[in-house]
Design a protein around this motif. Structure first.
Motif, short mmCIF file in Angstrom:
data_model
loop_
_atom_site.label_atom_id
_atom_site.label_comp_id
_atom_site.label_asym_id
_atom_site.label_seq_id
_atom_site.Cartn_x
_atom_site.Cartn_y
_atom_site.Cartn_z
N MET A 97 -49.04 32.12 -0.28
CA MET A 97 -49.63 32.27 -1.61
C MET A 97 -48.58 32.83 -2.57
SD MET A 97 -52.86 34.67 -2.83
CE MET A 97 -54.11 33.60 -2.16
N SER A 98 -48.44 32.16 -3.73
CA SER A 98 -47.49 32.65 -4.73
C SER A 98 -48.04 33.90 -5.40
CB SER A 98 -47.22 31.57 -5.78
OG SER A 98 -48.42 31.21 -6.43
N ILE A 99 -47.13 34.80 -5.76
CA ILE A 99 -47.54 36.06 -6.38
C ILE A 99 -47.70 35.85 -7.88
CG2 ILE A 99 -46.94 38.47 -6.71
CD1 ILE A 99 -47.50 37.63 -3.82
N ILE A 100 -48.84 36.30 -8.40
CA ILE A 100 -49.10 36.22 -9.83
C ILE A 100 -48.70 37.54 -10.47
CG2 ILE A 100 -50.84 35.82 -11.62
CD1 ILE A 100 -52.58 34.51 -9.42
N GLN A 101 -47.64 37.52 -11.29
CA GLN A 101 -47.23 38.72 -12.03
C GLN A 101 -47.90 38.66 -13.40
OE1 GLN A 101 -45.26 41.39 -11.39
NE2 GLN A 101 -43.97 40.88 -9.64
N GLN A 102 -48.96 39.44 -13.58
CA GLN A 102 -49.69 39.42 -14.85
C GLN A 102 -49.12 40.44 -15.82
OE1 GLN A 102 -54.04 38.85 -14.53
NE2 GLN A 102 -53.78 39.09 -12.31
N GLU A 103 -49.69 40.46 -17.02
CA GLU A 103 -49.22 41.39 -18.05
C GLU A 103 -49.27 42.82 -17.52
OE1 GLU A 103 -51.90 41.94 -21.41
OE2 GLU A 103 -53.50 40.97 -20.27
N PRO A 104 -48.37 43.67 -17.95
CA PRO A 104 -48.31 45.04 -17.42
C PRO A 104 -49.53 45.87 -17.84
CG PRO A 104 -46.78 44.80 -19.23
CD PRO A 104 -47.30 43.43 -18.94
N ILE A 105 -50.07 46.62 -16.89
CA ILE A 105 -51.20 47.51 -17.16
C ILE A 105 -50.87 48.91 -16.66
CG2 ILE A 105 -52.99 45.73 -17.13
CD1 ILE A 105 -53.55 46.46 -14.20
N CYS A 106 -51.55 49.90 -17.20
CA CYS A 106 -51.34 51.28 -16.77
C CYS A 106 -52.67 52.02 -16.78
CB CYS A 106 -50.33 51.99 -17.68
SG CYS A 106 -50.84 52.14 -19.41
N ALA A 107 -52.77 53.04 -15.94
CA ALA A 107 -53.98 53.86 -15.90
C ALA A 107 -53.73 55.10 -15.06
CB ALA A 107 -55.15 53.07 -15.32
N LEU A 108 -54.55 56.10 -15.28
CA LEU A 108 -54.54 57.29 -14.44
C LEU A 108 -55.18 56.94 -13.10
CD1 LEU A 108 -54.14 60.42 -14.18
CD2 LEU A 108 -56.47 60.64 -15.10
N ALA A 109 -54.42 57.10 -12.01
CA ALA A 109 -54.91 56.72 -10.68
C ALA A 109 -55.62 57.87 -9.97
CB ALA A 109 -53.77 56.21 -9.81
N THR A 110 -55.37 59.10 -10.40
CA THR A 110 -56.04 60.27 -9.83
C THR A 110 -57.26 60.62 -10.67
OG1 THR A 110 -54.40 61.59 -11.01
CG2 THR A 110 -54.05 61.27 -8.66
N PHE A 126 -41.97 50.36 -6.48
CA PHE A 126 -42.36 49.37 -5.48
C PHE A 126 -42.06 47.98 -6.02
CE2 PHE A 126 -45.10 53.07 -5.24
CZ PHE A 126 -45.05 53.42 -3.89
N HIS A 127 -41.23 47.24 -5.32
CA HIS A 127 -40.89 45.89 -5.75
C HIS A 127 -41.89 44.88 -5.20
CE1 HIS A 127 -36.33 47.00 -6.27
NE2 HIS A 127 -37.12 47.60 -7.14
N THR A 159 -50.63 45.98 -5.39
CA THR A 159 -51.05 44.80 -6.15
C THR A 159 -50.20 43.57 -5.82
OG1 THR A 159 -49.57 45.36 -7.96
CG2 THR A 159 -51.84 46.19 -8.10
N LYS A 160 -49.12 43.76 -5.09
CA LYS A 160 -48.09 42.75 -4.81
C LYS A 160 -47.26 42.43 -6.06
CE LYS A 160 -49.43 40.58 -0.52
NZ LYS A 160 -49.42 39.33 0.25
N GLU A 161 -47.49 43.15 -7.15
CA GLU A 161 -46.67 43.04 -8.35
C GLU A 161 -45.63 44.16 -8.34
OE1 GLU A 161 -50.03 41.51 -11.55
OE2 GLU A 161 -49.79 43.65 -11.22
N ASP A 162 -44.66 44.08 -9.24
CA ASP A 162 -43.78 45.23 -9.46
C ASP A 162 -44.63 46.40 -9.92
OD1 ASP A 162 -41.48 43.87 -8.77
OD2 ASP A 162 -41.01 43.28 -10.83
#
Length: 447
Positions: A1-14, A72-73, A79-82
């Motif tokens: 399966m090819s990896i889909i690199q979508q638009e960058p997102i950010c959020a508080l994970a804790t 994480f590369h 997410t399998k994304e950068d």
């Protein structure tokens, strides 16, 4: 399966709120480059994957915070994304300012469950495992935690995958017959197909039947405390919870409503329900409470029947004869053992809710019975899974009916395809945008 690199997102994970440390997750196209533009330390675009680096987050020439940046590369990330996870100090000002800075650099704020949804879309795990992530986050007992871990590891998914592969094999043979319709050939042995369906149903039935037990593990095993007024039900609830949760009074009929609270005993979550004393009454409000008591009795899986004397025990026996008790386990409890320690039956549990005598014995018996009711490692805890497995089984029943009636291959193939469709919906092989939105929309923002 090819990896889909979508638009960058950010959020508080804790969890939100002030704390020593907070983690902000950034994922998607250019995630490492974006963080690197505001990070003073090593060049994050040139470091190896799965490495952590100390540095400063800058706002122009001003230092916002000293942080650790974990890089994480793709595809070796959740997410399998950068992905970059920034561990900063837990100040609400620092968190909000850092998120605003990332958004100014090209990120957008993540939607609920969007990180996990991207992991699913990129083949990190199937839909059942993705839902287990949410269950693991919400687990508040050892039993719920273990159930979520088992599903996250793919045990349930592996079983479903095997069932689907076997069905696909026969479906392909039946479909092949349709291509040779004029030649009247059979590639799929009908008796072998019957045997396969019987084998699949033998694996589906325990899963479907495990839903009540699995849902109880997740939500708490419902335990109704039933008895006549002033028998000590509220005192018992308070003794179990070790707090004054219910009002205790010498006046009969004090409890007018069902009072509910949860308690974890030896890793298992119980949902105790203190009910209004059951008796004949002309009081309208008390009558409503008694009606709710009977409803709690019907819904409970475990029932604590409290009495002080033989007359009260006989009254409860009569009540049980008028109620469907199928699948319930009863605990006969003689209260006020500090005054009289003679039970009506030798198997009854002697307690004193007032002094605590026998409470531990009752707790141990509740745990033992609840443990016996657990049906293996793989149990259903999700209503969506329960519904789709029932639909799968119904479609398989139609296949069996069709085989017994000798219907043609095209109708047979249609029923097999329907069973495959429901299994595909379960694991996410077949999805819709609305389905994904409904599932991942229930996650917290940073997951």
């Amino acid at each position: 399966m090819s990896i889909i690199q979508q638009e960058p997102i950010c959020a508080l994970a804790t969890a939100p709120g002030v704390g020593a440390i907070a983690v902000i997750r950034v994922s998607g196209t250019g995630a490492i480059e974006i963080v690197n533009r505001i990070f003073k330390g090593k060049n994050l675009t040139k470091v190896a994957t799965h490495t952590v680096h100390f540095g400063q987050i800058m706002q122009g020439d001003t230092t916002l915070d000293e942080v650790l940046a974990a890089v994480f590369h793709s595809p070796k990330s959740f997410t399998k994304e950068d992905t970059v996870e920034i561990s900063c100090h837990g100040s609400s000002y620092v968190i909000n300012t850092l998120l605003k800075t990332l958004m100014a650099e090209g990120c957008r704020l993540a939607n609920p469950g969007e990180f996990t949804q991207r992991a699913f879309l990129n083949g990190q795990f199937d839909l059942v495992q993705a839902e287990a992530v949410a269950d693991l986050i919400e687990a508040d007992s050892a039993a719920a935690h273990q159930t979520a871990i088992n599903q996250l590891r793919g045990g349930f998914s592996h079983l479903l995958g095997e069932l689907r592969e076997q069905l696909i094999h026969f479906a392909s043979l039946v479909e092949l017959e349709l291509d040779f319709g004029e030649e009247d050939v059979e590639f799929a042995d009908r008796e072998d197909l019957k045997a396969l369906i019987a084998q699949i149903q033998a694996q589906l039935f325990p899963l479907i039947q495990s839903f009540d037990a699995g849902n109880a593990i997740k939500e708490g095993i419902p335990v109704a405390i039933i008895g006549q007024p002033n028998v000590g039900k509220s005192t018992l609830l308070n003794a179990l919870l070790k707090e004054e949760r219910a009002i205790v009074s010498d006046i009969a009929g004090t409890t007018r409503d069902a009072i509910e609270d949860t308690l974890v005993l030896k890793g298992m979550k119980f949902r105790f329900i203190d009910t209004a004393g059951i008796r004949q009454t002309d009081d309208h409000v008390e009558g409503i409470g008694i009606k709710k008591s009977k409803m709690a009795l019907e819904k409970a899986r475990l029932v604590v029947l409290m009495y002080e004397n033989k007359a009260e025990r006989d009254y409860l026996e009569e009540l049980l004869s008028q109620t469907d008790m199928n699948g319930k386990h009863l605990f006969w409890v003689k209260n006020k053992a500090d005054i009289s320690d003679k039970a009506i039956a030798p198997t009854d549990i002697l307690i004193s809710a007032k002094t605590g005598l026998g409470i531990q014995d009752l707790e141990e018996k509740l745990v033992n019975v609840a443990s016996e009711k657990k049906q293996g490692d793989t149990v259903l805890t999700n209503l969506r899974h329960f519904d789709l497995l029932q639909k799968t089984n119904a479609a398989l029943e139609e296949v069996l009916n069709g085989l017994n009636m000798g219907i043609t291959g095209d109708f047979l193939a249609q029923d097999i395809r329907l069973a495959l469709h429901h299994l595909g919906e379960l694991t996410g092989t077949i999805t819709t945008d609305d389905l994904l939105k409904n599932i991942f929309g229930r996650f917290c923002i940073g997951k």
